[in-house]
Design a protein around this motif. Structure first.
Motif: not given
Length: 271
Positions: A119-125, A163-169, A171-173
Motif C-alpha cells: 500500500l505504501s509503495i503503490t500510494s507513493h507511485e 483528479a482531486d477525488r483520485l488524490d483523496r483516494i 491519501e486514504d491508502f
C-alpha cells in the motif's frame, strides 16, 4: 484392609466374651491395637488418595493455565506430557494445535507487513504523476495555454474534480499504511471548528455538484478546541463523501455541529 481389621476387632471381642478368664488388660490391648491399625490404614489411604488425586488434577490445572495463555494470544505455551496414556495423547494434541496457531499467527503478521509495504509503495507511485497532472489542468483552466470556451472549461473542471477525488483516494491508502505502521501523527492546536466545517463543506460541494446535491451547514457558537484540524476535516470529508455517494440526485445533505453537555456533536444527515 479396613474390613479385615474390623473383622479382627469384632473377632477379638467375641473371643474375649467367650473366655472370661482373659485379663482386662489383654482386652484393652487387643481393642487398642485394632483401633490403632484401623486408624493407620485410614490415614495411609487418605494420603495415598491425595497423591493419586493430585496426579490427575495437576495436569488438568496445567491445561487450564495453558488455555488462559492462549486467550491472551500467547501461542508459545506448551503443556508437559503425563505418565497417563490418555493425558499424554491429549497433551500432544494440544501442543500440535498451539503450534499450528503460532504458525498461522506468524503467517498473518507476514501478510500484514507485505500488505502495508504494498500500500505504501503503490500510494507513493500513484501520487507521483497526479501532482503534475493537476498542475497542468489548473494552468489549462486559467487560460495559460489560450482561452477556453464555457464547454471546455466545464470539461476541465470535471477532470480536475476527478483528479482531486483520485488524490483523496491515494491519501486514504497512505493513511491506512501509516496507521498499520503506527506512524500516524496528530498535530493539536487551538482550532475554530466553524471555519473547519465551512471549508470542508465548500470543498465537498464541488464533488456534490455532479449529482446536483446541495450541502447545508449549521454550526454556530462552537468553542475553540485543541484538536488536529486536518484529522477532523478528514473524518467529515469521509462522512460527506458517503452521504453524497448514496444520496439521490437533486437532494440535500445537512451538516450540523452543536455543543451537547461537554462535547461537540457532529451529524451528517442525508435523505
Amino acid at each position: 484392609p479396613t474390613i479385615g481389621i474390623g473383622y479382627f476387632y469384632f473377632l477379638s471381642n467375641s473371643l474375649i466374651a467367650e473366655n472370661p478368664l482373659l485379663a482386662a488388660q489383654q482386652q484393652i490391648l487387643l481393642s487398642g491395637a485394632a483401633v490403632v491399625i484401623i486408624t493407620l490404614i485410614a490415614v495411609n489411604a487418605g494420603v495415598l488418595g491425595m497423591f493419586i488425586s493430585r496426579s490427575f488434577t495437576k495436569p488438568l490445572r496445567e491445561f487450564y493455565q495453558a488455555t488462559k495463555e492462549l486467550e491472551r494470544g500467547n501461542f508459545d505455551v506448551r503443556v508437559r506430557g503425563s505418565d497417563d496414556l490418555e493425558l499424554a495423547k491429549l497433551s500432544e494434541s494440544f501442543n500440535r494445535s498451539t503450534q499450528a496457531l503460532a504458525d498461522m499467527d506468524e503467517e498473518r503478521r507476514r501478510l500484514d507487513q507485505a500488505k502495508s509495504e504494498f500500500l505504501s509503495i503503490t500510494s507513493h507511485e500513484l501520487r507521483t504523476p497526479i501532482t503534475p497532472l493537476k498542475a497542468q489542468l489548473q494552468m489549462l483552466r486559467q487560460d495559460a495555454f489560450g482561452p477556453l470556451n464555457d464547454k471546455q472549461k466545464e470539461s476541465v473542471d470535471i477532470v480536475l474534480r476527478n483528479a482531486d477525488r483520485l488524490d483523496r483516494i491515494i491519501e486514504d491508502f497512505l493513511e491506512v499504511s501509516r496507521i498499520e505502521a503506527a506512524r500516524l501523527k496528530f498535530v493539536f492546536r487551538p482550532t475554530n471548528l466553524s471555519e473547519i466545517i465551512a471549508e470542508t463543506v465548500s470543498f465537498m460541494q464541488g464533488f456534490a455538484e455532479e449529482k446536483h446535491i446541495r450541502i447545508t451547514m449549521e454550526a454556530t457558537s462552537l468553542p475553540i478546541i485543541e484538536l488536529d484540524p486536518d484529522r477532523v476535516s478528514q473524518v467529515l470529508r469521509n462522512l460527506l463523501h458517503n452521504a453524497v455517494k448514496f444520496s439521490p440526485d437533486q437532494s440535500t445533505i445537512e451538516v450540523k455541529a452543536e455543543v451537547v453537555n461537554k462535547y461537540v456533536q457532529f451529524s451528517v444527515r442525508d435523505h
